[in-house]
Write a protein that holds these residues in place. Sequence first.
Motif, short mmCIF file in Angstrom:
data_model
loop_
_atom_site.label_atom_id
_atom_site.label_comp_id
_atom_site.label_asym_id
_atom_site.label_seq_id
_atom_site.Cartn_x
_atom_site.Cartn_y
_atom_site.Cartn_z
N LYS A 148 0.82 -1.22 0.00
CA LYS A 148 0.00 0.00 0.00
C LYS A 148 0.85 1.27 0.00
N LYS A 149 2.16 1.12 -0.05
CA LYS A 149 3.05 2.29 0.03
C LYS A 149 2.80 3.29 -1.10
N LYS A 150 2.54 2.79 -2.32
CA LYS A 150 2.31 3.69 -3.45
C LYS A 150 1.04 4.50 -3.25
N GLU A 151 -0.01 3.87 -2.75
CA GLU A 151 -1.26 4.58 -2.49
C GLU A 151 -1.07 5.61 -1.38
N LEU A 152 -0.30 5.26 -0.37
CA LEU A 152 -0.02 6.19 0.72
C LEU A 152 0.78 7.39 0.21
N LEU A 153 1.73 7.13 -0.70
CA LEU A 153 2.53 8.22 -1.27
C LEU A 153 1.64 9.22 -2.01
N GLU A 154 0.71 8.73 -2.82
CA GLU A 154 -0.20 9.60 -3.55
C GLU A 154 -1.10 10.38 -2.59
N TYR A 155 -1.56 9.73 -1.55
CA TYR A 155 -2.38 10.40 -0.55
C TYR A 155 -1.61 11.55 0.10
N ARG A 166 0.95 13.13 -1.15
CA ARG A 166 1.25 14.17 -2.13
C ARG A 166 0.16 15.24 -2.17
N TYR A 167 -1.09 14.84 -2.04
CA TYR A 167 -2.20 15.78 -2.16
C TYR A 167 -2.68 16.33 -0.82
N HIS A 168 -2.09 15.87 0.27
CA HIS A 168 -2.49 16.39 1.57
C HIS A 168 -1.83 17.75 1.80
N PRO A 169 -2.57 18.80 2.14
CA PRO A 169 -2.01 20.15 2.21
C PRO A 169 -0.95 20.37 3.28
N ASN A 170 -0.86 19.49 4.28
CA ASN A 170 0.11 19.69 5.35
C ASN A 170 1.38 18.84 5.21
N ILE A 171 1.35 17.85 4.34
CA ILE A 171 2.49 16.92 4.24
C ILE A 171 3.48 17.43 3.22
N ILE A 172 4.72 17.57 3.64
CA ILE A 172 5.75 18.19 2.81
C ILE A 172 6.71 17.17 2.19
N GLN A 173 6.81 15.97 2.79
CA GLN A 173 7.85 15.04 2.33
C GLN A 173 7.55 13.61 2.78
N VAL A 174 7.90 12.64 1.93
CA VAL A 174 7.85 11.22 2.28
C VAL A 174 9.27 10.67 2.16
N ASN A 175 9.70 9.96 3.18
CA ASN A 175 11.06 9.39 3.20
C ASN A 175 11.00 7.88 3.02
N GLN A 176 11.65 7.41 1.98
CA GLN A 176 11.78 5.96 1.79
C GLN A 176 13.15 5.57 2.32
N THR A 177 13.20 4.59 3.22
CA THR A 177 14.47 4.25 3.86
C THR A 177 14.71 2.75 3.90
N ILE A 178 15.98 2.41 4.05
CA ILE A 178 16.38 1.04 4.38
C ILE A 178 16.87 1.08 5.82
N GLY A 179 16.19 0.37 6.69
CA GLY A 179 16.57 0.38 8.10
C GLY A 179 15.72 1.29 8.96
N GLY A 180 14.78 2.03 8.32
CA GLY A 180 13.88 2.89 9.08
C GLY A 180 12.52 2.23 9.24
N SER A 181 11.46 3.03 9.24
CA SER A 181 10.11 2.50 9.37
C SER A 181 9.56 2.06 8.02
N ASP A 182 8.40 1.39 8.04
CA ASP A 182 7.77 0.93 6.80
C ASP A 182 7.40 2.10 5.90
N PHE A 183 6.89 3.18 6.53
CA PHE A 183 6.49 4.37 5.77
C PHE A 183 6.71 5.58 6.65
N GLU A 184 7.41 6.59 6.12
CA GLU A 184 7.75 7.77 6.91
C GLU A 184 7.34 9.02 6.15
N PHE A 185 6.77 9.99 6.87
CA PHE A 185 6.48 11.27 6.22
C PHE A 185 6.62 12.41 7.22
N GLU A 186 6.69 13.63 6.67
CA GLU A 186 6.92 14.83 7.47
C GLU A 186 5.79 15.82 7.23
#
Length: 302
Positions: free
Chosen positions: A230-237, A239-259
């Motif tokens: 579901k990561k791709k769907e979450l990324l698109e969500y 992208r269009y959310h007015p408060n979310i500025i960034q999504v971080n894809q990591t190796i060794g971090g969480s499953d899905f991270e955003f700011e």
Amino acid sequence: DARQSLSSLSNKLKISKQLISYMMKKYEEEKIIITYTAIIDSSRLGYYSYRIYLRFKSINKEEEKENLYQFLAKIPETVIVNSIDGYWNVGLVISVKNIYDFYEVWDKIMTKKKFISDYKIAIYSPVFHFTRSILYQEKKEIPKILVLGGQEKVEYKDIDIEILKILSQNIRRPIIEIAKKLHKTPQFISNRIKYLEKTKVIQGYRPLLNWNKLGYSYYKIDLTLTIYSKKKELLEYCRYHPNIIQVNQTIGGSDFEFEVYCKNSQELLSILSKMQDKFSEAIENYSYFVVLKPYKETFMAI
């Protein structure tokens, strides 16, 4: 576009260049605008970005804690250093060309081991940065996605690195001043900047703002997913959310991270609640922390 001219801003805002210049200097003096930085995709130059979270041992003196932040910010390879509130005390990003260079930086950090009780290391792969307007949204935006990391290396000259180091600190520095510092002609510098923009090494230009002084807090959210696809769907969500500025894809971090930027924790919890409702089958749980103070943000090791 933090590099646009005063004339361009004057035409858009229908006010004088003198007033714009006065207001910008006022924001700078009040530390609302910290600096103006280039958004640089250093992966196109052969660099990798490592993120480190550090938890400090009990430090009674604020001066000692402040010295630790300053120590980390002065390491040339650190591009981001933030104090944070939560389990971790500091988050930093290191930009290096290989694992051996990273280990040299890690050795420097470990000279302060007596102050560190825990740490966590991850590799960015990549970061998705959204070009949205937070403070003023006249109409529904379709933000561009700037992809930082995971790109093929491009050809570049040694002088390009020097130009990027200067631009990462203050991109409003006049080209004639950069040319004088690097002993080149203004036309040469201008051509190299255009090349770096064309090859997407420079992704854009933005002001680095002190969000706390504007009534906002900056949060980092980590999601644990039950359905990883579901990561791709979450990324698109996001992208269009007015408060979310960034999504971080990591190796060794969480499953899905955003700011995200919010006016308060209630607004943040509302955002998370709506996201959980929409992706109830995919999100198992979440955690978050707030970024307190930026000590360094350059996008380029200097």
